[in-house]
Design an enzyme around this catalytic site. Sequence first.
Site, PDB file in Angstrom:
ATOM      1  N   MET A  48       0.761  -1.162  -0.221  1.00  0.00           N
ATOM      2  CA  MET A  48       0.100   0.062   0.051  1.00  0.00           C
ATOM      3  C   MET A  48       0.721   1.346   0.222  1.00  0.00           C
ATOM      4  O   MET A  48       1.682   1.538   0.728  1.00  0.00           O
ATOM      5  CB  MET A  48      -0.779   0.041   1.206  1.00  0.00           C
ATOM      6  CG  MET A  48      -1.988  -1.242   1.227  1.00  0.00           C
ATOM      7  SD  MET A  48      -3.094  -1.069  -0.016  1.00  0.00           S
ATOM      8  CE  MET A  48      -3.234  -2.776  -0.124  1.00  0.00           C
ATOM      9  N   CYS A  49       0.845   1.819  -1.174  1.00  0.00           N
ATOM     10  CA  CYS A  49       2.146   2.733  -1.167  1.00  0.00           C
ATOM     11  C   CYS A  49       2.065   3.722  -2.335  1.00  0.00           C
ATOM     12  O   CYS A  49       1.034   3.779  -3.158  1.00  0.00           O
ATOM     13  CB  CYS A  49       3.475   1.814  -1.426  1.00  0.00           C
ATOM     14  SG  CYS A  49       3.410   0.408  -0.430  1.00  0.00           S
ATOM     15  N   GLY A  50       3.030   4.601  -2.358  1.00  0.00           N
ATOM     16  CA  GLY A  50       3.200   5.606  -3.694  1.00  0.00           C
ATOM     17  C   GLY A  50       4.483   4.746  -4.519  1.00  0.00           C
ATOM     18  O   GLY A  50       5.599   4.670  -3.930  1.00  0.00           O
ATOM     19  N   ASP A  86      -4.128   3.452   1.454  1.00  0.00           N
ATOM     20  CA  ASP A  86      -3.543   4.700   0.898  1.00  0.00           C
ATOM     21  C   ASP A  86      -4.635   5.382   0.123  1.00  0.00           C
ATOM     22  O   ASP A  86      -4.583   6.668   0.341  1.00  0.00           O
ATOM     23  CB  ASP A  86      -2.384   4.404   0.021  1.00  0.00           C
ATOM     24  CG  ASP A  86      -2.432   2.985  -0.953  1.00  0.00           C
ATOM     25  OD1 ASP A  86      -3.463   2.600  -0.944  1.00  0.00           O
ATOM     26  OD2 ASP A  86      -1.485   2.573  -1.598  1.00  0.00           O
TER      27      ASP A  86
END
Lengths: 309, 228, 442
Positions: A1-3, C209
Amino acid sequence: MCGIVGLFLKDPALEPRLGELLSAMLITMTDRGPDSAGIAIYGKPVPRRMKLTLQFDRPQEDFDGLAEQLEHLSGDAVTVSLKSSHAVVQLPAEALDDARAFLRRALPSIRMMSAGESVEIYKEVGLPQEVVARFDIRSMAGTHGIGHTRMATESAVTTLGAHPFSTGPDQCLVHNGSLSNHNNLRRELARAGIRFETENDTEVAAAYLTARMAKGRNLGEALEDGLCDLDGFFTFVVGTRTGFGVLRDPIACKPAVMAETTSYVAFGSEYRALVDLPGIDGARIWEPEPASVYFWDRDRLAGESTLAA
Amino acid sequence: MPTFDLSQTPLRELNQALHGLAAGANDTEFEVVNPRGSHAVAVGCDAPVAVSIRGSVGYYCAGMNSAATVTVHGSAGPGVAENMMSGTVVVEGDASQYAGATGRGGLLVIKGNAASRCGISMKGIDIVVHGNIGHMSAFMGQSGNLVVLGDAGEALGDSLYEAKLFVRGSVKSLGADCVEKEMREEHLTLLAGLLERAGVTGVEPSEFRRYGSARKLYSFDIDNADAY
Amino acid sequence: MTYHNPPTPPRKSAIFDDVSLAEIRRAAATGIYDIRGGGTKKALPHFDDLLFLGASMSRYPLEGYRERCDTSVTLGTRFARKPLQLKIPVTIAGMSFGALSGPAKEALGRGATLSGTSTTTGDGGMTDEERGHSELLVYQYLPSRYGMNPKDLRRADAIEIVVGQGAKPGGGGMLLGQKISDRVAEMRTLPKGIDQRSACRHPDWTGPDDLEIKILELREITDWEKPIYIKIGGSRPYYDTALAVKAGADVVVVDGMQGGTAATQDVFIENVGLPTLACIRPAVEALQELGMHRKVQLVVSGGIRNGADVAKALALGADAVSIGTAALVALGDNDAKWEAEYNALGTTAGAYDDWHEGKDPAGITTQDPELAARLDPIAAGRRLANYLKVMTLEAQTIARACGHNHLHNLEPEDLVALTIEAAAMARVPLAGTGWIPGQTGL
């Protein structure tokens, strides 16, 4: 879960600015992942030399005398340049395996982040801003690079749990999403002799691709295999010595934006990551299709190829 | 005309100003510059104000819009005009996934392409896309109209309820329980109205095909279990 | 000489018991999996397996009726401008208008309001009756977004983003057509009388996110006033609580598998999720590690029945609990006075769970106007308030006996476990020992 961010340069004039551009892209994605950040930079290879990126818990002590020891081992010049908690070792290509064995034995606390002709990987717990400053990424030149800022889901917030993951020479991978069959896959790959450093699902994905490539598949084909064998939600951005690829899962919920100009190909989890790139206003901007692989290679700059649909 | 430069002014000030508009207020036109992909720009508007956004926006621009006219002079990120109640949202560029998701009213016009899940779970909104739309569009669409001048991606209208889908180009595949339906006079009239409201010219309603629910999933039947 | 064969009594299989056999025959006859309401009927380790130690010599008890034992709790102190001030740490869980009748929703609002606590909407939007009779109303934000609109969002006192529920973590909903009346259909923008299939994921975000950005949008729309709760079904409470905090929650609601549902597959209810008892400590641990325990409040639900359950959940680290099934029972659900009608439906009072069919003799889980009229919302609301009062008094009685002047001062060290299973799940010692299975050696 991230960029995720990624930048693959076609125009050599931009190469001195790779670190600067990628750093800015990554910092923009900070909100998507507060736990750790990492960046892989592919620089210019030196003929017959290999690079190892190492990470130390106690850089000052462990670093001390390392170059001499490695020179003794290889019988040739070795350079070790320390950057905060990381060091890049440049050594003769034929000495790589011996050097790795020696490091594992003599300095078991050292972590090997990457090995290859051109890749260097820097990653630590903390925000992109801090990580980028700590390793002076902005000043780095290179041909392509990938960055990641992580919101940890199930595995630990540690340096090794940060992305990118590298499980083969000049290979690296970052991931946004969550795999749902990584435990079984990890066991299969471990039985085949692959060593794992973390409980992270992304490391399994990276190792899976490495294993496929070891069987003779190229990166694009290995990514295509991944569409069948990996379960869950995933967007991968991967790098090799000369290549840059993107894989989007069949469900395609996790955000992904791509841009291409005559000078570069760029990837961002959000459009925001791309807004400061030169010439972005004239770029072709699109979202990768589900169950599709996009792949560019410096050796055959043919442009985007969608291998699976 | 108040102008908000989002590179200087916090998002909160913009949305607060929009929410603070009293009925009959003088400021009925707002301009937003340097959005640079910001999220939640001009969300929750509840007055007949016109907001012009000069640049591209991030997630959920004009979310839950009521009455306002929001124009994005750029591209929009995921969930533009999500759950819109009324008013108009225009995206001059492309829209990312979930455009018009769960929208209950109003008109969303996308002049470029829309990515996947355009009109997902739509509940009364009208969406007109000048370009193409991505996969899983109008998934579980309950009500409203989706008009696509270009092509549609895979699994169009999967698990559709009563939303009406009009596509001028090709449809890569239809989702479970979505079928092509006859274009009757009432549909041509409806479509002509939608095209006019969306500022589309030179395109005839007769160039479109209509898709809707086969209604086979409306009451559980074990012989349809493969579709679930 | 004749050989006498002693008779062997018929022996039924423990594996193929009557219920399993009946279910096989039912499946074979109908071709449909069993859909029902309520929560798991399995015997699971639960709060009954814990005991309080009470004070004697090493701790001093408080005097009942004279020395104060506070029960108040504030939810949503992290980011929201208007946190919810509750008089008691027991709230009413989300139950939809649609699943429940209008009078039942009104009764929940009345009972909660009399008790100084909040009630919650459900998968069907907010009704005027419910808003009008609820002093504090939490508005659920669900994958289906039925009836979702910004006006109701603004007139809510808090927003609960539902990621999952204990009865079916990872599952969507299936409300059969019988209950989709004109009004329900209109609120949900669906044709009347058809099956309602609810999605298992939100339509416009996936993962923490993206959720962080969704929360930003909801806060901007409501001018940062309302507390934002994230409700998760108990499955991986440690990770999910940590991610809810990272995504920006003010309050985390963890619903264990004893929590009920209006309608879903029996196989889901009985086989997916974690017992409530096993959810609390991992969730609290995640909050503590992030330095957020008591800053992001934890609400626990799933099988809470009495003041002892409340006190035990709080002692394990929850800030409040939420009740659904128990509240329906307080209103009159499954009351023995309707036994003849339950029998006519092929069941008995206490076992009726076909809430999705809308034939509830008690008039609670129905949209049939005649049945719904059986429930007097004022009297039922009073019953709920009485019950909440008793629960609170019970919890206070225990807290005072343990020497605490506030329910929140209950600690895990006030508890021991009767069984090894409960000791391991609640991370408290087996009674009379210092042994916490999984934590320490023998």
